[in-house]
Design an enzyme around this catalytic site. Structure first.
Site, PDB file in Angstrom:
ATOM      1  N   HIS A 295       0.828  -1.222   0.000  1.00 37.37           N
ATOM      2  CA  HIS A 295       0.000   0.000   0.000  1.00 37.37           C
ATOM      3  C   HIS A 295       0.858   1.267   0.000  1.00 37.37           C
ATOM      4  O   HIS A 295       1.851   1.377   0.701  1.00 37.37           O
ATOM      5  CB  HIS A 295      -1.050   0.006   1.108  1.00 37.37           C
ATOM      6  N   ASP A 307       6.196   0.697   6.610  1.00 40.12           N
ATOM      7  CA  ASP A 307       4.736   0.559   6.449  1.00 40.12           C
ATOM      8  C   ASP A 307       4.220   1.673   5.568  1.00 40.12           C
ATOM      9  O   ASP A 307       3.853   2.728   6.049  1.00 40.12           O
ATOM     10  CB  ASP A 307       4.058   0.585   7.819  1.00 40.12           C
ATOM     11  N   GLU A 341      -4.956   2.088   2.639  1.00 42.67           N
ATOM     12  CA  GLU A 341      -5.037   0.924   3.533  1.00 42.67           C
ATOM     13  C   GLU A 341      -5.198   1.366   4.981  1.00 42.67           C
ATOM     14  O   GLU A 341      -5.922   0.746   5.766  1.00 42.67           O
ATOM     15  CB  GLU A 341      -3.777   0.064   3.390  1.00 42.67           C
ATOM     16  N   GLU A 342      -4.496   2.444   5.341  1.00 44.43           N
ATOM     17  CA  GLU A 342      -4.390   2.773   6.764  1.00 44.43           C
ATOM     18  C   GLU A 342      -5.672   3.276   7.408  1.00 44.43           C
ATOM     19  O   GLU A 342      -5.934   2.984   8.564  1.00 44.43           O
ATOM     20  CB  GLU A 342      -3.277   3.819   6.982  1.00 44.43           C
ATOM     21  N   ASP A 369       2.943  -6.388   3.539  1.00 43.87           N
ATOM     22  CA  ASP A 369       2.596  -5.256   4.409  1.00 43.87           C
ATOM     23  C   ASP A 369       2.997  -5.530   5.860  1.00 43.87           C
ATOM     24  O   ASP A 369       2.256  -5.238   6.779  1.00 43.87           O
ATOM     25  CB  ASP A 369       1.089  -4.954   4.290  1.00 43.87           C
ATOM     26  N   HIS A 440       3.775   2.769  12.676  1.00 45.40           N
ATOM     27  CA  HIS A 440       2.874   3.896  12.962  1.00 45.40           C
ATOM     28  C   HIS A 440       3.471   4.913  13.949  1.00 45.40           C
ATOM     29  O   HIS A 440       2.732   5.639  14.603  1.00 45.40           O
ATOM     30  CB  HIS A 440       1.513   3.416  13.501  1.00 45.40           C
TER      31      HIS A 440
HETATM   32 ZN    ZN Z   1       0.593  -1.230   6.405  1.00 45.66          ZN
END
Ligand code: ZN
Length: 477
Positions: A295, A307, A341-342, A369, A440
């Protein structure tokens, strides 16, 4: 008895016991001899290539954070589409409308606590959860009530929660992470991030704080999506660092703790964005596709390197290395850089909606991912008997330490709807000891990517995708 006679005796005894119909007929090989040697070449060239490493560097350092709806997300779409055109692929942009949430100011301090020196406060490290509503611009001040789980919250009831800030202090299992099962630890912790606000709001809570759903122990807060439910008041939500959750819980066990919390995010109207889709057409079965994907959007606190810049980059590597080796797969290999995606999954949903009557032509779907650490092999979601088809692929990957395969119910969120629809699905099987330390957070930056490891992931993606695209028979599904 001489050994040749022994062998003859065993053969005769076997035939005598087995009715002719049960003698297995010679089956054609699942992979041609050329496919096997091609896979070996792909592995060797991938391990020697820095293409994916350079791509994730560009996405991370030149473009930067790519939250849905942002200028950087739009730039990343343009960039990746141009790179795929450079390889000579058929590129299209699939339009999707995405949420556009913008982080504002985010700060908090403890303004009342046992033992406090008069006139002082203590800073709390936190970050707003994606999708959160704002506090008033000058913040709110309220007492903190600490619970370890949803059960404890419901036992407290409305009279002890109303008007307060609820801290969900559910511990991310760092021992599980250290054992290589970071995703399982994340799976246990993430419910509080997602559902904390909608669970505390009906009890009258003013806001929620959640202990970060992640394994950082460097005083970093892990953001991520939170949910609201229709008919339930929307209250602000933020994640606090592990260290600050510990301090708040300690102080609250001794007496009254009050926090001043300021969050000023904004939710703007949905914005037009795109999945980037690029086909390397198959030579024999161009209508059948094997998807390779990651993503393109990321959280906004850092560069989105692991990510999921890494997942996009290792997927870009697949057509790159096949072009470099002058190999054309029998089925079409379709690169997809998913959008959103997030915080919404709109890219995944949009693709499924478009293709839902064409699932039979989706031969397989790969998604990466979970970072770019050393892969042990690959996960597979699909019929258990299909595992028998992958031995030759694992044999090729064994020399790089990636010879394992493991069946799972799902392999990733973007291919999730395809998996549910019966499309055999795959993902690199990562060691997960480090990923959730950065996931994140503000530390998801390019330096976390190790050149030799991302090359190994590229190899797994490319060998697996090519092997599947050239498989001589359909997979059970
Ligand atoms: Zn991800």
């Amino acid at each position: 008895m001489k050994s040749s006679n022994l062998a003859l005796f065993i053969l005769v005894a076997f035939i005598a016991q087995a009715p002719l119909a049960q003698i297995p007929k010679a089956t054609p090989p699942l992979y041609s001899a050329k496919t096997i040697t091609d896979m070996e070449s792909i592995r060797d060239a991938s391990l020697a290539s820095d293409y994916a490493y350079r791509q994730v560097e560009h996405l991370s350092r030149n473009i930067g954070p790519r939250l849905s709806g942002s200028a950087q997300a739009a730039k990343a779409v343009e960039y990746v589409a141009a790179e795929m055109r450079k390889l000579g692929l058929d590129v299209r942009l699939q339009k999707v409308m995405v949420p556009h949430w913008v982080r504002g100011e985010e700060k908090a301090e403890i303004v009342e606590f046992p033992g406090m020196a008069s006139g002082t406060t203590q800073k709390i490290v936190l970050t707003a959860l994606g999708g959160s509503v704002a506090t008033p611009a000058d913040g709110i001040t309220a007492e903190v009530v600490v619970v370890k789980d949803f059960d404890e919250l419901s036992r407290l009831g409305r009279e002890r929660v109303a008007g307060k800030i609820v801290l969900f202090n559910n511990k991310f299992d760092v021992d599980m992470q250290s054992s290589g099962f970071g995703l399982a630890a994340y799976g246990q912790a993430v419910a509080y991030r997602f559902a904390g606000a909608m669970t505390a709001a009906p009890l009258g809570a003013a806001a929620v704080l959640v202990r970060s759903a992640g394994g950082s122990q460097n005083r970093l807060a892990h953001t991520g999506a939170m949910g609201y439910r229709d008919g339930i008041a929307k209250i602000p939500g933020a994640a606090v660092s592990y260290e600050d959750a510990e301090t708040l819980a300690y102080l609250a066990s001794q007496g009254r703790v009050r926090v001043h919390l300021t969050l000023t995010p904004q939710t703007l109207p949905d914005t037009e964005s795109y999945n980037v889709i690029a086909d390397l057409k198959g030579s024999e079965k161009p209508d059948e596709v094997v998807i390779v994907s990651g993503h393109l959007d990321s959280w906004d606190l850092a560069q989105g390197a692991i990510d999921d810049g890494a997942g996009v980059a290792v997927s870009m590597h697949v057509p790159f290395i096949l072009k470099q080796l002058n190999l054309r797969p029998k089925r079409t290999i379709r690169f997809i850089a998913w959008m959103n995606e997030e915080n919404g999954g709109r890219g995944s949903a949009g693709y499924f909606e478009e293709q839902k009557n064409n699932l039979a032509n989706h031969f397989a779907a790969l998604e990466s991912d979970l970072g770019a650490s050393h892969p042990l092999g690959f996960y597979f979601a699909g019929k258990p008997e299909a595992l028998n088809y992958f031995g030759p692929i694992s044999d090729v990957l064994r020399s790089q330490g990636a010879g394992f395969s493991l069946r799972q119910d799902g392999v990733g969120s973007d291919v999730g709807p395809l998996t549910q629809g019966g499309v055999p699905s795959f993902a690199p099987w990562f060691n997960q000891q480090t990923y959730f330390k950065y996931h994140h957070t503000a530390a998801d930056t390019f330096d976390k990517v190790v050149p030799s490891e991302i090359a190994e992931v590229s190899s797994v993606m490319a060998v697996l995708a090519y092997g599947l695209a050239n498989l001589e028979s359909p997979l059970p599904r």
